[in-house]
Enzyme design. Structure first.
Site, PDB file in Angstrom:
ATOM      1  CG  LEU A  74      -1.546  -1.329   1.520  1.00  0.00           C
ATOM      2  CD1 LEU A  74      -2.716  -1.015   2.985  1.00  0.00           C
ATOM      3  CD2 LEU A  74      -2.729  -0.766   0.324  1.00  0.00           C
ATOM      4  N   PRO A  75       1.879   1.349  -0.870  1.00  0.00           N
ATOM      5  CG  PRO A  75       2.411   1.583  -3.313  1.00  0.00           C
ATOM      6  CD  PRO A  75       1.346   0.800  -2.967  1.00  0.00           C
ATOM      7  CG  HIS A  76       0.835   5.547   2.455  1.00  0.00           C
ATOM      8  ND1 HIS A  76       1.260   3.856   2.597  1.00  0.00           N
ATOM      9  CD2 HIS A  76       1.354   6.339   2.953  1.00  0.00           C
ATOM     10  CE1 HIS A  76       2.049   4.242   3.871  1.00  0.00           C
ATOM     11  NE2 HIS A  76       2.068   5.754   4.401  1.00  0.00           N
ATOM     12  CB  ALA A  77       2.663  10.524  -0.997  1.00  0.00           C
TER      13      ALA A  77
END
Ligand SMILES: [Zn+2]
Length: 273
Positions: A74-77
């Site tokens: 769940l990559p996020h920014a």
């Protein structure tokens, strides 16, 4: 007589349309996969510029992997992109190396960019997703989806009202452990190094719950540390054995518990790399 309608839980698909799903990612390289996903958001005009988002995602990924195990990441920014939230999902047949704790390749990536003006939203979304993705049967159905349409339909089953139980915080142990490491290191650092470490700490703090951080800071102030590892069934904060059921739940998980004896955050022992 008309039956009262049951209140419907908000569904993940409020944030995800079918054209925000890639059925099979072209690449097996992590960075290229992230780019491929962001290209979708740019094409759909959900975000304007790929570069700053990619940089932020990679910075965050370097701190602690966002692969939650079992083939999912769940990559996020946290970044102001104009909208509330931007989501894109990619499936990978061959799998992508994401440096996951369980060593497994990632076959499903859910990328999330959320606006800093609504801090609670990400926690809500993350908790809801984790509750669904933790179920082996649900994961199996996701991985076995035979078309983009089928995959999308499954993703639409995800409801977002489910919040983690109070005695356990799902999939955040690695993050909290890293934050503690940074805070301890910060105390011993010079001004320039301190600034760099503060930047990293803020990246982590951005995505943790306020109540959790509040408690973390109080513990840090009082004891010099807030998170203890569980080793051979004993909390390393107070050296008291935890209940057998709790021990088996903690071991091998990336969840955060609270030691019933000393009140510190309790996580599984981190494997030496
Ligand atoms: Zn303890």
């Amino acid at each position: 007589m008309e039956k009262a309608k049951e209140p419907k839980h908000p569904c993940f698909c409020e944030y995800l349309k079918i054209n925000q799903v890639i059925y099979n990612l072209k690449t097996t390289d992590k960075i290229q996969a992230l780019e491929e996903l962001l290209d979708v958001l740019v094409k759909l005009k959900i975000i304007k510029n790929k570069k700053p988002v990619l940089t932020r995602i990679i910075d965050r990924e370097r701190l602690v992997t966002t692969a939650i195990g079992h083939g999912i990441a769940l990559p996020h920014a946290r970044l102001d992109t104009g909208g509330h939230i931007a989501v894109v999902v990619g499936r990978s047949e061959s799998g992508i190396d994401f440096d996951a704790v369980d060593g497994k390749k990632v076959h499903l990536i859910i990328l999330i960019v959320w606006n800093p003006s609504i801090p609670g939203l990400f926690n809500h979304l993350f908790a809801g997703l984790a509750q669904f993705l933790i179920k082996p049967d649900f994961r199996r159905r996701l991985f076995e989806a035979e078309s983009k349409k089928e995959l999308y339909k499954l993703l639409c089953e995800i409801e977002l009202t489910l919040l983690p139980s109070e005695d356990k915080i799902i999939h955040r142990a690695g993050l909290l452990w890293k934050l503690q490491k940074i805070e301890i290191q910060k105390k011993k650092s010079n001004k320039a190094k301190k600034k760099e470490l503060q930047k990293q700490a803020n990246l982590i703090r951005d995505e943790l719950d306020d109540a959790l951080l509040d408690r973390f800071d109080k513990l840090m102030e009082r004891y010099g540390f807030a998170v203890a590892e569980l080793e051979e069934g004993a909390c390393q904060g107070c050296f008291i054995n935890v209940a057998t059921g709790m021990r088996s739940a903690i071991e091998g998980s990336d969840d955060i518990y609270i030691c019933e004896n000393c009140g510190k955050y309790l996580v599984a022992k981190k494997k030496a790399k």
